[in-house]
Structure formats: structure tokens, C-alpha cells
Design an enzyme around this catalytic site. Sequence first.
Site, PDB file in Angstrom:
ATOM      1  CE1 TYR A 198     -10.116 -29.542  36.751  1.00 17.26           C
ATOM      2  CE2 TYR A 198      -8.539 -29.466  38.557  1.00 17.26           C
ATOM      3  CZ  TYR A 198      -9.027 -30.084  37.420  1.00 17.26           C
ATOM      4  OH  TYR A 198      -8.430 -31.226  36.951  1.00 17.26           O
ATOM      5  CB  CYS A 199      -6.289 -23.576  39.730  1.00 17.14           C
ATOM      6  SG  CYS A 199      -6.976 -22.163  40.619  1.00 17.14           S
ATOM      7  CB  THR A 200      -4.097 -25.366  43.962  1.00 14.89           C
ATOM      8  OG1 THR A 200      -3.261 -25.861  42.929  1.00 14.89           O
ATOM      9  CG2 THR A 200      -3.826 -26.089  45.255  1.00 14.89           C
TER      10      THR A 200
END
Length: 356
Positions: A198-200
Site C-alpha cells: 500500500y501507499c498514500t
Amino acid sequence: MQLYNNLSAKERAELIDQAGKERLTISFYKYAKIGNPELFRNHMFLAWDKLDVLGRIYVAFEGINAQLSVPADNFNAFKEHLDTISFLENVRLNIAVEHDNYAFLKLKVKVREKIVADGLNDDTFDVRDKGVHVDAEKFNELIEDPNTVLVDMRNHYESEIGHFKNAITPDVDTFRESLDLIEEDLRAHKEDKKLVMYCTGGIRCEKASAYYKHKGFKQVYQLEGGIINYVRQIEEKGLENKFLGKNFVFDQRRSERISDHVIAQCHQCGEPADMHTNCANEACHLLFIQCDSCKEKMENCCSTTCMEINRLPHEEQKALRKGQGNSNDIFKKGRADHLPYKKDLRNIFDTLSKTQ
Ligand SMILES: [Zn+2]
Ligand SMILES: [Zn+2]
């Protein structure tokens, strides 16, 4: 044709004050083939300037990556305009949890080589062969699976103030470093483990997932729309929130609180704190975590040296900076030897390799 801002940030802030209208903070991205980024950039600037859109937008041959704010009243017009552009029709808009009317004070649409500085040579792998996109519900399920390795694809200063429960948070300054580090550490598990990332807002995972598949990982998943979209789904569907702390964002707000956990500490005194600040000394500007009492005591500075410089009259500060070139600290986000309580995230990686 007016293609540039004619207001300073201060003038803009005053205008926003006067307008007294609520603004929405939005981000979105899309990989697409853009034949003439310069032309596209001008087209977007003109349309958005009219709608009083502010923000930072990158345009490249490979697509668009936008972080912006739009007056709530103009949201429909903004959306309608996006829908007139074939590859942006119904693009997923990540709408921020917390809004700040001053999140952006200028409209900057820039043509770049790439929409994310990922350091990857895209010709060496198939960027379209992405991981499986999962929503919040499926993601919650996946990260409880003992066969899952959950990886945070963001940089150290982002994950330091908030991350998913049980996530590996590589101690890296750049996305490129993170890719290599993870691959090395998980080399033995390319087939048996589920690699969940995941990321922002999801954009970094788009390429990372394809890269890992190219590197031989068989089960690759990515959180669709990233943390921002996850939080929205948690609220809408009443799901369990598995994110701890704050989500780091790239505008004036710096972060949005997702859970009450304060997982970081003040880099100066070690007390629990998760508020990022930039050192007030113009020549330093180091990004670090500072608690309220250190903020007061240190006058918003990262060191006594910076504090002394910051107290000098502006002209003297300017004279001091002359000939020194760019201060390196500007690019050293959250890292400086004189900050005793910067968390060493490398240990987290060590623990992981030992338990597997
Ligand atoms: Zn402190
Ligand atoms: Zn400083």
C-alpha cells in the site's frame, strides 16, 4: 493567454479568507499515453484556473498525478470537465478526510519526465502487468492471513507517524531504495507468500506491483486508492480500521489523523508526538517531528545553531547563506545526526527476517 499564477501565496490566502468558502482537498492519478504533455498541461491550467483550482499537478507522457483543492461549489463543474477528457472519465478521485482551505495556495501544473520519480526504467518490465487491486474489506482480510507479508511502499518519514498494523516499513529515503530492499529481504518467499502493498493514494503501488511480478513474485496485491481511499471505505462501510496513527500528505496539512494512536516520538526529547515540522531556519528547513514544548523551547528550530541563526535579522541570515550553495538538510527529510530520538526503522526489517 494567462498560463501562470499572478498572485503570491499570501495574496491567495487572503482571497480564500475573503471568499469564506469551503474547499475540498482531492488527489487522483492516471497512467495514460499523453502525446503532447505541454499542450495538455496548458489545457488543464486554463480550465482549472477558471474554476479556482489550486494544487500541484504533474503531467508526463505516461499520465497525470494531481494533488489539488477545489471550492466545494465548483466540484461538479470540475468533475464534468474531467469527464470530457477520455482517459479521465470517471477517474477515481481520492477526497481527503480532513480539509484545509489553505492546503494549496497556487496552481502549479508541471511537465515532468515521469509522474512519480520512481527511478525505474520502465522499458525493462511490463508496467501493465499489475498486482491484484483490493478494496478495504478484502485488504483487511488479506493482512490477517499468516501467509501475507504486508509492505508499506512509502518513505521512512511517512510511515513513521502512521502505518497499517503489522506492516514492514522500510527505512528508506526513496521509492527506488525501498523496491530493492524489499526484494532482497523477501527473495526466499517469492512463491509462497502473498505480497500485499500500500501507499498514500495507490500510485506508487501501480508500478511497484508490476515490478515485483517481473521479479518473480507470484502473489502480488495492492490496496486500491491507497490509505486515503481505505479510510473513506472504512467510514462508509463501517469496517474495522487497521491503520494506526496519521497519514502523511504532501500539502500544507502534512498529515491527517486516522486513529488516535500516537506511534512516533519527538525527535528532540523522545516524548510521544507525531507532528512534522520544518526547521524555521530558512537555510535548514529540515523536516522532523517536534512536540509542542520543544517547539516553544527551540523556537521551531531543529538545533540551537539553527535557533541562533534564525534570531538574526533577515539581511544577516541572507549574507550567511551566500556562497554556501544549497543546504543539504533541505533534502534530508527527517534525518540528522543531532536529532537523538529519530526512530531507527531498520530494526523492524531485522525482526521480520528472524521470524520467517
Ligand atoms: Zn519534544
Ligand atoms: Zn535546522
